[in-house]
Design an enzyme around this catalytic site. Structure first.
Site, PDB file in Angstrom:
ATOM      1  N   SER A  72      27.110  23.621   3.299  1.00  0.00           N
ATOM      2  CA  SER A  72      26.112  23.301   2.271  1.00  0.00           C
ATOM      3  C   SER A  72      26.459  21.960   1.649  1.00  0.00           C
ATOM      4  O   SER A  72      27.638  21.589   1.572  1.00  0.00           O
ATOM      5  CB  SER A  72      26.108  24.380   1.177  1.00  0.00           C
ATOM      6  OG  SER A  72      25.285  23.991   0.087  1.00  0.00           O
ATOM      7  N   TYR A 106      30.460  29.799  -4.686  1.00  0.00           N
ATOM      8  CA  TYR A 106      29.691  29.346  -3.525  1.00  0.00           C
ATOM      9  C   TYR A 106      30.092  27.932  -3.118  1.00  0.00           C
ATOM     10  O   TYR A 106      30.371  27.666  -1.944  1.00  0.00           O
ATOM     11  CB  TYR A 106      28.203  29.407  -3.847  1.00  0.00           C
ATOM     12  CG  TYR A 106      27.309  28.934  -2.728  1.00  0.00           C
ATOM     13  CD1 TYR A 106      27.048  29.747  -1.630  1.00  0.00           C
ATOM     14  CD2 TYR A 106      26.705  27.678  -2.761  1.00  0.00           C
ATOM     15  CE1 TYR A 106      26.222  29.324  -0.593  1.00  0.00           C
ATOM     16  CE2 TYR A 106      25.882  27.240  -1.741  1.00  0.00           C
ATOM     17  CZ  TYR A 106      25.642  28.068  -0.658  1.00  0.00           C
ATOM     18  OH  TYR A 106      24.828  27.645   0.363  1.00  0.00           O
TER      19      TYR A 106
END
Length: 256
Positions: free
Chosen positions: A143, A157
């Site tokens: 990401s 995350y």
């Protein structure tokens, strides 16, 4: 063009029932690959597989039992694996003062340990497919939140995705000698369950798009195209790369 062909290759896409995983799986199916998708929810992954024309394997990849179930199911039907796409993952957002410690345990388990263990277990099939001219491929979905500091409070995350990027580099160094490439795609904003809370609201969607230098949300073709490139002859000399597919966000230092 044979340079970008993945026809006839065998591909596993984890978390393939929706979002980015579905985009990638659909792209490979359309390009003539044999595709297996996995997801924790049996009904959902079965429905998606029927729609795409691929095989479904229900598996919770945060557990050793789930990893074994997927590996055993593919091994029973295939003698080689050309492409492994480690996409399955989870996110967790909460204010700093309220952020729970168990969020780190959950996200580390699925986003990092799951990637490592599945790659490890699939090595025999990946090795069977590997050759110097046409390596086997591992594609990890990271990401841009693992590249630059996100505006959202998703501490576990972002940390886990940064770990995925380093794991990608580490595995790429070790497996290059065996003609297995390992790369990561770092997506920006795409239509997915993780982003639905923001993209389903027109005002928030517009605000996110305004932070993307290219001015739009990513499309399925953007994601599938990158995965297919990395899996084709065109991407055979690429390994250890973290490729942002984010419309320019990470390059310009803006946040979403």
């Amino acid at each position: 063009m044979t340079l970008f062909s993945v026809e006839g290759k065998t591909v596993v896409v984890t978390g393939g029932s929706r979002g980015i995983g579905r985009m990638i799986a659909a792209g490979f199916v359309a390009a003539g690959a044999t595709v297996y998708i996995s997801s924790r929810k049996a009904a959902e992954v079965g429905k998606t597989a029927a729609e795409l024309g691929c095989a479904a394997v229900p598996a919770d990849l945060s557990t050793e039992e789930g990893v074994s179930a997927l590996v055993d199911a593919v091994t029973a039907r295939e003698s080689r694996l050309d492409v492994l796409v480690n996409n399955a993952g989870a996110t967790w957002g909460a204010p700093l003062e309220e952020y729970p410690g168990h969020a780190f345990d959950k996200l580390w388990g699925i986003n990092v340990k799951g990637v490592f263990h599945l790659t490890q277990r699939f090595l025999p099939l990946l090795r069977a497919a590997a050759s110097p001219g046409d390596p086997a491929r591992v594609i990890n979905i990271g990401s841009i939140d693992g590249i630059r500091v996100p505006s959202m409070e998703n501490y576990a995350y972002s940390a886990a995705k940064a770990a995925v990027h380093m794991l990608t580099r580490h595995l790429s160094q070790r497996l290059a000698r065996e003609s297995i490439t390992v790369n990561a795609i770092a997506p920006g904003p795409f239509e997915s369950k993780m982003m639905a809370f923001a993209l389903d609201d027109p005002a928030t969607r517009s605000a996110i798009e305004s932070h993307v230098p290219l001015g739009r949300i990513g499309t399925p073709e953007d994601m599938a195209g990158t995965a297919i490139f990395l899996s084709s002859r065109a991407g055979a000399y690429v390994t250890g790369a973290i490729i942002p597919v984010d419309g320019g966000i990470s390059a310009h230092g803006t946040t979403s």
